[in-house]
Design an enzyme around this catalytic site. Sequence first.
Site, PDB file in Angstrom:
ATOM      1  N   LYS A  49       0.747  -1.073   0.085  1.00  0.00           N
ATOM      2  CA  LYS A  49       0.103   0.205  -0.049  1.00  0.00           C
ATOM      3  C   LYS A  49       0.980   1.483   0.195  1.00  0.00           C
ATOM      4  O   LYS A  49       0.740   2.265  -0.836  1.00  0.00           O
ATOM      5  CB  LYS A  49      -1.017  -0.017   1.220  1.00  0.00           C
ATOM      6  CG  LYS A  49      -1.995  -1.050   1.089  1.00  0.00           C
ATOM      7  CD  LYS A  49      -2.964  -1.448   2.142  1.00  0.00           C
ATOM      8  CE  LYS A  49      -3.567  -2.625   2.128  1.00  0.00           C
ATOM      9  NZ  LYS A  49      -4.548  -3.087   3.335  1.00  0.00           N
ATOM     10  N   GLN A  93      -4.767  -1.771   9.307  1.00  0.00           N
ATOM     11  CA  GLN A  93      -4.791  -3.117   8.735  1.00  0.00           C
ATOM     12  C   GLN A  93      -5.147  -4.126   9.517  1.00  0.00           C
ATOM     13  O   GLN A  93      -5.000  -4.352  10.690  1.00  0.00           O
ATOM     14  CB  GLN A  93      -3.094  -3.179   8.545  1.00  0.00           C
ATOM     15  CG  GLN A  93      -2.701  -4.586   7.675  1.00  0.00           C
ATOM     16  CD  GLN A  93      -3.391  -4.521   6.350  1.00  0.00           C
ATOM     17  OE1 GLN A  93      -3.253  -3.676   5.635  1.00  0.00           O
ATOM     18  NE2 GLN A  93      -4.095  -5.576   5.817  1.00  0.00           N
ATOM     19  N   ASP A 116     -11.180   2.119   3.460  1.00  0.00           N
ATOM     20  CA  ASP A 116     -11.296   0.852   3.356  1.00  0.00           C
ATOM     21  C   ASP A 116     -12.823   0.610   3.078  1.00  0.00           C
ATOM     22  O   ASP A 116     -13.260  -0.458   2.691  1.00  0.00           O
ATOM     23  CB  ASP A 116     -10.776   0.114   4.586  1.00  0.00           C
ATOM     24  CG  ASP A 116      -9.514  -0.657   4.227  1.00  0.00           C
ATOM     25  OD1 ASP A 116      -8.873  -0.788   3.246  1.00  0.00           O
ATOM     26  OD2 ASP A 116      -8.765  -0.967   5.190  1.00  0.00           O
TER      27      ASP A 116
END
Length: 279
Positions: A49, A93, A116
């Site tokens: 990322k 994460q 997200d």
Amino acid sequence: MYKLIDGKKLAADMRAQLKADVAEFKKEIGLAVVLAGDNPASQVYVKNKIKACEEVGIKSYAYYLPAEATQGELDELLKGLADNSDIHGILVQLPLPAHLNSERALKLIPVEKDVDGFSADNIGKLCMNEECLVACTPHGIMKMLESEKIQIKGKNAVVVGRSNIVGKPVALLLLNADATVTVCHSKTQNLKECCLNADILVAAVGKAKFITADMVKEGAVVVDVGMNRDENGKLCGDVDFENVKEKCSYITPVPGGVGPMTITMLMYNTYLAAVRSLN
Ligand code: NAP
């Protein structure tokens, strides 16, 4: 004759466009990536990322918390990022170490920075067909269908899998695009029959080559989300690609299909969050 939907190429094209858009944006765009603990897979995802941010010109802010970090420390970090106007997107994460509460963490990310798209607020907005940040993998799937101008309206779409990060949001997106949607899962009794009814079949099961040719209607569009290892340790999807492909009008390969789109959509969502922050 089937056509492959090339996620690798689409992702590359989108990143090139994003790079140009990010360069033209009024201020530097910031994405905060929070990793707690030392899960090796999570470390690789975070690294990728950050690399994607570099590629498109988004500034990444990486926060590495030790495995023994407390909920209080994570909360404090997320509250600070929520208030920081240089940060347009925040991602935590997952999975977090077992003693940390991921639902609580997601609640501390403001809905407009939840790039997200995993928070209950964003899923709720998606459900109401309101403007929101859409989870990256489902969002990428829709872009892939769009790139081939595949008609969704009025079609029978079947999604196999109902996870919060793939199955449910992709089902909502297809419904919002006017498909007639069926969601199947491990308790579904007539799976083959449901799948045979699909004009658009999305497989998000997590089982190698689970969707076989006898489950696929002639001319169907098949989207394979799975990332599994076959008996030889080779990366493969949830669809028995070699036997299914000839029945399809379109099919996504693994690798090179949905996978490359996911991080690209994270970059896209971060850009979108920055643009919306101006209003
Ligand atoms: P997940 O949370 O494990 O969900 C799997 C779903 O499949 C569940 O809803 C489960 O049903 C259903 N299922 C399991 N066995 C089934 C069966 N025999 N018949 C019908 N349904 C069944 O997985 P996920 O996170 O959604 O991920 C799915 C796959 O996509 C995995 O291979 C993952 O690695 C991959 N993935 C790829 C990307 C990407 O970027 N390409 C991103 C995310 C995920 P129940 O709900 O009843 O248990």
